[in-house]
Motif scaffolding. Structure first.
Motif, PDB file in Angstrom:
ATOM      1  N   THR A  72       0.838  -1.265  -0.032  1.00 46.85           N
ATOM      2  CA  THR A  72       0.082  -0.072   0.059  1.00 46.85           C
ATOM      3  C   THR A  72       0.865   1.341   0.027  1.00 46.85           C
ATOM      4  N   ARG A  73       1.916   1.125   0.744  1.00 46.39           N
ATOM      5  CA  ARG A  73       2.841   2.566   0.861  1.00 46.39           C
ATOM      6  C   ARG A  73       3.603   2.370  -0.290  1.00 46.39           C
ATOM      7  N   MET A  74       3.917   1.494  -0.863  1.00 48.76           N
ATOM      8  CA  MET A  74       4.993   1.325  -2.067  1.00 48.76           C
ATOM      9  C   MET A  74       4.187   1.938  -3.332  1.00 48.76           C
ATOM     10  N   VAL A  75       2.970   1.734  -3.663  1.00 48.69           N
ATOM     11  CA  VAL A  75       1.979   2.173  -4.674  1.00 48.69           C
ATOM     12  C   VAL A  75       1.254   3.379  -4.335  1.00 48.69           C
ATOM     13  N   GLY A  76       1.030   3.716  -3.279  1.00 51.16           N
ATOM     14  CA  GLY A  76       0.214   4.828  -2.585  1.00 51.16           C
ATOM     15  C   GLY A  76      -1.213   4.719  -2.739  1.00 51.16           C
ATOM     16  N   SER A  77      -1.551   3.575  -2.587  1.00 56.54           N
ATOM     17  CA  SER A  77      -3.267   3.221  -2.376  1.00 56.54           C
ATOM     18  C   SER A  77      -3.473   1.964  -1.963  1.00 56.54           C
TER      19      SER A  77
ATOM     20  N   ALA B 297      11.424   7.804  16.900  1.00 53.10           N
ATOM     21  CA  ALA B 297      10.681   9.240  16.444  1.00 53.10           C
ATOM     22  C   ALA B 297      10.432   9.142  15.130  1.00 53.10           C
ATOM     23  N   ASP B 298      11.264   8.374  14.313  1.00 53.12           N
ATOM     24  CA  ASP B 298      10.954   8.410  12.804  1.00 53.12           C
ATOM     25  C   ASP B 298       9.926   7.374  12.232  1.00 53.12           C
ATOM     26  N   ALA B 299      10.032   6.229  13.319  1.00 53.84           N
ATOM     27  CA  ALA B 299       8.776   5.284  13.181  1.00 53.84           C
ATOM     28  C   ALA B 299       7.570   5.841  13.613  1.00 53.84           C
ATOM     29  N   ARG B 300       7.383   6.880  14.279  1.00 52.81           N
ATOM     30  CA  ARG B 300       6.140   7.676  14.675  1.00 52.81           C
ATOM     31  C   ARG B 300       5.925   8.487  13.185  1.00 52.81           C
ATOM     32  N   VAL B 301       6.960   9.001  12.844  1.00 45.07           N
ATOM     33  CA  VAL B 301       6.520   9.909  11.459  1.00 45.07           C
ATOM     34  C   VAL B 301       6.030   9.164  10.339  1.00 45.07           C
ATOM     35  N   ALA B 302       6.733   7.828  10.404  1.00 45.03           N
ATOM     36  CA  ALA B 302       6.327   6.998   9.101  1.00 45.03           C
ATOM     37  C   ALA B 302       4.884   6.378   9.499  1.00 45.03           C
ATOM     38  N   ALA B 303       4.510   6.226  10.761  1.00 42.78           N
ATOM     39  CA  ALA B 303       3.275   5.658  10.908  1.00 42.78           C
ATOM     40  C   ALA B 303       2.054   6.516  10.739  1.00 42.78           C
ATOM     41  N   THR B 304       2.322   7.675  10.765  1.00 43.87           N
ATOM     42  CA  THR B 304       1.038   8.703  10.658  1.00 43.87           C
ATOM     43  C   THR B 304       1.181   9.365   9.284  1.00 43.87           C
ATOM     44  N   ALA B 305       2.314   9.181   8.503  1.00 45.35           N
ATOM     45  CA  ALA B 305       2.341   9.871   7.145  1.00 45.35           C
ATOM     46  C   ALA B 305       1.266   9.276   6.330  1.00 45.35           C
ATOM     47  N   SER B 306       0.712  10.132   5.390  1.00 44.12           N
ATOM     48  CA  SER B 306      -0.468   9.655   4.518  1.00 44.12           C
ATOM     49  C   SER B 306       0.183   8.799   3.253  1.00 44.12           C
ATOM     50  N   LEU B 307      -0.597   8.204   2.703  1.00 43.96           N
ATOM     51  CA  LEU B 307      -0.070   7.147   1.668  1.00 43.96           C
ATOM     52  C   LEU B 307       0.541   8.059   0.621  1.00 43.96           C
TER      53      LEU B 307
ATOM     54  N   CYS C  64     -15.713   8.687   1.910  1.00 41.54           N
ATOM     55  CA  CYS C  64     -14.898   8.863   0.683  1.00 41.54           C
ATOM     56  C   CYS C  64     -13.502   8.490   1.258  1.00 41.54           C
ATOM     57  N   ALA C  65     -12.880   7.779   0.498  1.00 39.22           N
ATOM     58  CA  ALA C  65     -11.334   7.133   0.795  1.00 39.22           C
ATOM     59  C   ALA C  65     -10.692   7.182  -0.493  1.00 39.22           C
ATOM     60  N   GLU C  66      -9.496   7.771  -0.358  1.00 39.87           N
ATOM     61  CA  GLU C  66      -8.643   8.015  -1.740  1.00 39.87           C
ATOM     62  C   GLU C  66      -9.387   8.815  -2.914  1.00 39.87           C
ATOM     63  N   ASN C  67     -10.126   9.727  -2.514  1.00 39.12           N
ATOM     64  CA  ASN C  67     -11.011  10.360  -3.382  1.00 39.12           C
ATOM     65  C   ASN C  67     -12.028   9.625  -4.328  1.00 39.12           C
ATOM     66  N   ARG C  68     -12.452   8.453  -3.475  1.00 39.17           N
ATOM     67  CA  ARG C  68     -13.329   7.478  -4.027  1.00 39.17           C
ATOM     68  C   ARG C  68     -14.573   7.226  -3.241  1.00 39.17           C
TER      69      ARG C  68
ATOM     70  N   SER D 137      -5.102   1.071   6.337  1.00 47.57           N
ATOM     71  CA  SER D 137      -4.287   2.146   5.801  1.00 47.57           C
ATOM     72  C   SER D 137      -4.915   3.174   5.091  1.00 47.57           C
ATOM     73  N   LEU D 138      -6.505   3.326   5.304  1.00 52.89           N
ATOM     74  CA  LEU D 138      -7.092   4.212   4.695  1.00 52.89           C
ATOM     75  C   LEU D 138      -7.593   5.299   5.600  1.00 52.89           C
ATOM     76  N   THR D 139      -7.725   6.436   5.289  1.00 51.66           N
ATOM     77  CA  THR D 139      -8.177   7.676   5.626  1.00 51.66           C
ATOM     78  C   THR D 139      -9.694   7.905   5.190  1.00 51.66           C
ATOM     79  N   VAL D 140     -10.746   7.535   5.674  1.00 54.05           N
ATOM     80  CA  VAL D 140     -11.977   7.658   5.307  1.00 54.05           C
ATOM     81  C   VAL D 140     -12.838   8.642   6.142  1.00 54.05           C
ATOM     82  N   GLN D 141     -13.525   9.535   5.114  1.00 49.77           N
ATOM     83  CA  GLN D 141     -14.494  10.458   5.908  1.00 49.77           C
ATOM     84  C   GLN D 141     -15.785  10.261   5.611  1.00 49.77           C
ATOM     85  N   ILE D 142     -16.834  10.568   6.451  1.00 50.58           N
ATOM     86  CA  ILE D 142     -18.141  10.599   6.180  1.00 50.58           C
ATOM     87  C   ILE D 142     -18.577  11.644   5.120  1.00 50.58           C
ATOM     88  N   VAL D 143     -19.491  11.369   4.047  1.00 48.99           N
ATOM     89  CA  VAL D 143     -19.914  12.159   3.209  1.00 48.99           C
ATOM     90  C   VAL D 143     -21.539  12.421   3.390  1.00 48.99           C
TER      91      VAL D 143
END
Length: 317
Positions: A51-56, A125-135, A264-268, A311-317
């Motif tokens: 997922t993190r390699m391809v961004g989705s 500290a870097d592990a925390r950054v990687a864990a919170t980074a978006s795809l 909505c997730a990944e603009n889908r 691995s998804l950031t999902v928002q209610i629409v």
């Protein structure tokens, strides 16, 4: 055609093969059944990596499926596999690179070893950054930076293990980590004003589908299926044609407690499922629908791949 809740050995934790990173006895006797159990055990980890390699998260699951198919095909001629988990990750890495090549992205290229002796004081500290980074953040890293950061900071492999999986030198991994971590910190600290948005037609279709599902009006949902509709019940089965796919709703009729919310997730557009039969989380899994005009032409249900939600950031629409 009773497929929905039939037993699946890939999903039975008590049957998982316990193969450690250095378990050479098991490694020498890995057979198709052992491989199947190992794939079930590490599939969520493979997904986090791909997922993190391809961004989705959605495309990452496609890459995982390609990797597992390649592993099954390669096993008969693989010989002794000293580290089965690392072997699977290496196959997943190559599958991700193939996916990136198909998308005509930048290839695997970074050989600078000048940072090879850098200490790793900031790993926690870097592990925390990687864990919170978006795809999307990971896609701004070069391929070797991305893979090194994901393997070490997200999945927790050592530098030596990471180098073995990627088939590169330890020095190259250290250099890629240093640069990748620095770039991720820049990206995570930068303001992000982009808000996901859906077309009004997508919103209306999602709301109508969710309302009918939650009202248990499955006949109305069947009426929305096109004659050539395709179903991908991820990690379980695939069906095609309105008659066979209609069984999908029959199984939901027999399972109580599931409800859907448009999101909505990944603009889908996605349907977020709350399902106590799968998880107590607010979002147990998601469902994707593809439409042509007012007909559903494809359903992709992640009920049996709930790890995708991680691995998804999902928002209610």
């Amino acid at each position: 055609m009773n497929f929905f809740w039939s037993p699946n050995p890939f999903l039975c934790p008590e049957r998982l093969l316990k193969i450690g990173w250095s378990d050479k006895k098991e490694a020498a006797t890995l057979d198709p059944d052992g491989l199947a159990r190992l794939m079930a055990q590490v599939r969520p980890r493979l997904h986090r990596y791909c997922t993190r390699m391809v961004g989705s998260a959605f495309e990452g699951e496609d890459v995982v499926q390609d990797a597992l198919a390649s592993a099954i095909q390669a096993l008969p001629t693989a010989g002794e596999i000293q580290h089965p988990e690392g072997w699977l990750l290496r196959i997943a890495h190559n599958a991700a690179l193939d996916a990136l090549r198909r998308r005509k992205r930048q290839g695997f290229a970074e050989s600078d070893e000048t940072l090879s002796n850098l200490a790793d004081h900031g790993a926690q500290a870097d592990a925390r950054v990687a864990a919170t980074a978006s795809l999307a953040h990971f896609l701004h890293l070069s391929t070797i930076q991305r893979s090194s950061v994901v393997l070490t900071d997200v999945l927790g492999y050592s530098l030596t293990e990471t180098a073995a999986i990627l088939s590169v030198s330890l020095a190259a991994v250290k250099a890629a980590l240093h640069r990748g971590r620095a770039r991720l910190r820049e990206l995570v600290d930068a303001p992000d004003d982009l808000k996901p948005s859906l077309a009004e037609a997508d919103r209306e279709r999602l709301r109508a589908y969710a309302d009918r599902f939650n009202a248990r009006d499955f006949d109305a949902l069947r009426d929305l299926l096109s004659e050539e509709v395709r179903l991908d019940l991820v990690n379980r089965t695939r069906l095609a044609g309105r008659k066979d796919v209609s069984v999908y709703f029959t199984r939901y009729e027999q399972s109580f407690g599931c409800s859907l919310t448009p999101g909505c997730a990944e603009n889908r557009p996605v349907l977020m499922a709350r399902d106590p039969n799968v998880s107590s989380a607010d979002i147990a899994y998601v469902i994707l629908l593809d439409w042509v005009e007012d007909r559903i032409v494809a359903i992709r249900d992640f009920r049996y791949a709930p790890y995708v939600v991680e691995s998804l950031t999902v928002q209610i629409v």
